[in-house]
Design an enzyme around this catalytic site. Structure first.
Site, PDB file in Angstrom:
ATOM      1  N   ASP B 233      14.075  62.562 113.115  1.00 54.13           N
ATOM      2  CA  ASP B 233      13.650  61.169 113.351  1.00 54.13           C
ATOM      3  C   ASP B 233      14.792  60.271 113.826  1.00 54.13           C
ATOM      4  O   ASP B 233      14.777  59.051 113.598  1.00 54.13           O
ATOM      5  CB  ASP B 233      13.016  60.556 112.080  1.00 54.13           C
ATOM      6  CG  ASP B 233      11.779  61.322 111.640  1.00 54.13           C
ATOM      7  OD1 ASP B 233      11.112  61.905 112.510  1.00 54.13           O
ATOM      8  OD2 ASP B 233      11.497  61.359 110.432  1.00 54.13           O
ATOM      9  N   ALA B 234      15.794  60.851 114.449  1.00 50.43           N
ATOM     10  CA  ALA B 234      16.956  60.065 114.854  1.00 50.43           C
ATOM     11  C   ALA B 234      17.208  60.106 116.354  1.00 50.43           C
ATOM     12  O   ALA B 234      18.196  59.552 116.834  1.00 50.43           O
ATOM     13  CB  ALA B 234      18.202  60.560 114.114  1.00 50.43           C
TER      14      ALA B 234
END
Lengths: 289, 289, 289, 289
Positions: B233-234
């Site tokens: 999720d980065a």
């Protein structure tokens, strides 16, 4: 978008065709101009109209600018039938605000100008009511009271024109000014006039839009900033925004909520106009944000 | 923005400096290319990075294209140290969708592809559950079931890679695929991987974002489409959107409302990616819409 | 808001005055009803109209419900001149969808109904075109083709009414149905009719709203779900939403973006209607969300 | 929602259970109270917590109110273990604003209070900088300068507490006050403290949120108004809002755009708080708008 450095902006509109970007950018590059941002739009790649805004810096003094302007006209713009304008940023633009009793748009623009958000100074506030004089003068801005009555309208507009000329304004903003300006005034103002209408145009053009929005039972209200033309509330739209409302809101609440939208919409439109981001395309606008 | 005609898009990123637009547009003009749209962005006019997307049409066959590509590399891109890519539109792109049990993003993308909104065909759907097989096959799209268990993960990823290669996909979209992909898979996929995360990142990265949003008492929920990198999720964010929620909404209601945001955000991100509108800038994106 | 448990909803509208909430809640409490949610609205605390929705559960079978309904009418509603309705949730509501060529609203409602989002079944789809038959039947929903020509309109409406009656529908939804229904049809339909109009009403009522929005140069487009009345696009508005557009968007792009708004707005309106959250107040609505 | 008439608001929170609405509304009705608005919320109909806000008018003087308050406690609230509060509107509430160098939230609240939007007077402004003194005093509001240095923090908080007490404030608003308040200060302030954080919490809690938003490449920025607790940026959220940003916006532009969101979000939160529309539920809020 970020504010441009204090430079120049070249605004172009012309029939679309091959080679425009190449010609303009080559011309500027050869003159040593440093293009900072560039935006283009074609209303239709085949047979449409082409719009361009280039912001650039240029070394050299007045002579360099004069030569660039002259040569661009002769070498690039003339042959292609361009409408064009070179807007140099040589100091803050000068804006006149026209207002009536409501102060929310007026104070918001004064506050933004004072903190440097608009890249402009408010050169004069003209109002048909005295109510906001103290608040305006606290910003160090001249306040001119021009009352308007049905039988003094022509004289009032003449007085307003003199105030505009005296303040050397290049933009006029109607910050909830509640009088209708004559076509004669618009023609003689010598500057674009921006209005904020308190509805989501074309819905509820004319008087009392919040009451009419309530009666129609809409679930969203809005505000519209547009250039003023002779036809009421029908000029090219610069910006619009909206807010959701519920069945609980009466006219007072719609008016209060609407005030927040109005000042945001108007301030965006005025800033974009002053940064030469708005190009008029018939009765529409191209806005390079 | 309007869809481009079926042409080519030139994507450039390089150190900013004077003359880039002039050089590129002159090169294309001299080759007879007709520029349809052009967008530029500089992360910082002094010392920043410059990004450009030009969509253009070119008369002539394969040879003309090959010459243009070769010459651009030698004459323009090479000398300026450009990262660049010429994306010709020679047919629909081929997309793989990975899904699990939830069908809302999956069906929305299948439906959009089928009506031509994405300029792409869905070449294969891979899922670790059988639940959506019938719905997928109704679109005429091959459905590959690759179950995943903790001890079969490597084999499952191998099977998925084979399905991707077999379907000749150039883009992989995780349409609420609920397994974490290994770095090895990402490296070998040979295509960008786009994920939809059901929160407004960086808030609520990781598992169960709607429950955590409820517990924190936020007044707005969101969804984020991003390129997948090894760190969960980065990766670079392509698109986000949000919806207002009230104290009345429980987890089920947040999940239902969120599903509507997720499919809109993901479909926008996928369309922009497939139209070559997204340029990666470190861990950020430049999106020319 | 969260879905109610499968219970009953009491909808009331009456002249405002003291003691209404006390009377209704005391009546329900004494009958052993367990109020789950309660919403009130007064159009004006002095002399206005009062609206209330209460969702509650009740132990006991048919007899208990019949007694409650009878007694409420006699003891509470009658003396106060209430318009009222007790909507028991005894099974899914039955909805008819009317459609033409466009499938986005139609498929979205079918999909939401199939996953239980609407608390309703789509009992029949009636269309004046055959184009969506396969997609509809894939959901297991009967598809009735009723072509409409200028000289067969009355017969077509008669055929549609028969299909509605045959399917025992209590709500009719126009999912981009492009024919104008006669007042006679509306009167005989025996069920509320909900329409989605592809503009932000009252702007761009009538035909071709996206083209007219483009010509007016608006910066925001919208969609409106409303109850259908004899006057075209003038019935009580249930829900509206909007999306921001730029000068780049042509009619095709507005249409594509608009489709996403339309299906969201329509699905929200239909769900709220089916959950008895919408009370009509003259030409406006009170929506308890 | 519309402003209430100048009356009283009864706020209740208690374990959910049958008969609460009936008991409260019957009690008020029997006392001759005229309920103007009523809102309820149950966190869970079975075993959850129930929240209610009723605004009502009551004939009679101080004695009638005192009797109503005493009897409600004894007859209704006590037996049901209610947390409750009767907020009579007997004059404007008194608010203290704490500020630092930034003036946008500060001036916006002063302006709204002066035009009657908040139903409150700003009784004092306390700032650790002198910069806004003139602007504050132009509103006729006392300005207290309390500089803060690392080694004078305790003394500064003591001076601020004295200023709060002297001004008899019942609400404290941190209008971009850039010092962290100690738990001791919060405990002794004797009034709720509302803060505006310039991010969409929980994303970017702590320092420098706009710079961090830029670095993460988010496509939307936001602001959050919340009650202050000892844990930084972790108190119950009252209101949030967002704005879309593009890759063009740098930190200055995010800060400028953010300022517009901050002042809207904070002013809404403050108004709702002052109208007793916000009930705290653990670390969340129920907001009856």
């Amino acid at each position: 978008m970020p504010a441009d450095p204090p430079i120049a902006r070249l605004l172009i509109s012309c029939p679309d065709g091959p080679g425009i970007v190449a010609a303009v950018s080559a011309f500027l590059f050869e003159r040593g101009a440093n293009i900072v941002t560039s935006d283009q739009h074609s209303s239709d790649p085949t047979g449409g109209r082409f719009f361009m805004r280039m912001a650039f810096a240029l070394e050299g003094g007045e002579q360099a600018w004069a030569a660039l302007e002259r040569d661009f006209g002769e070498q690039v713009a003339g042959p292609r039938g361009m409408d064009w304008r070179l807007a140099r940023v040589v100091g803050p633009r000068r804006v006149a605000l026209l207002a009536s009793r409501e102060d929310h748009c007026l104070l918001d623009l004064l506050w933004r100008a004072s903190r440097g958000e608009l890249g402009a100074v408010v050169a004069v506030v003209i109002s048909n009511h005295e109510t906001t004089r103290a608040a305006v003068e606290a910003f160090g801005v001249p306040f001119v009271h021009v009352p308007v009555a049905p039988d003094t309208k022509a004289a009032a507009e003449q007085a307003m024109l003199e105030a505009l000329v005296g303040a050397r304004c290049d933009t006029v903003v109607l910050a909830r000014y509640m009088q209708i300006l004559s076509g004669d005034f618009l023609a003689r103002a010598g500057a674009p006039v921006i209005n904020i209408h308190h509805s989501f145009l074309p819905a509820f053009a004319g008087a009392d839009p919040y009451r009419r929005a309530l009666e129609r039972g809409v679930k969203i209200i809005g505000a519209t900033a547009h250039y003023v033309t002779e036809e009421l509330d029908a000029g090219p739209i610069i910006e619009q925004d909206v807010a959701r409302v519920s069945h609980r809101a009466g006219v007072d609440e719609l008016t209060r909520m609407g005030a927040d939208i109005e000042r945001l919409v108007l301030s965006r439109a005025v800033r974009w106009h002053l940064e030469d981001r708005v190009l008029v395309d018939g009765n529409k606008t191209v806005v390079f944000t």
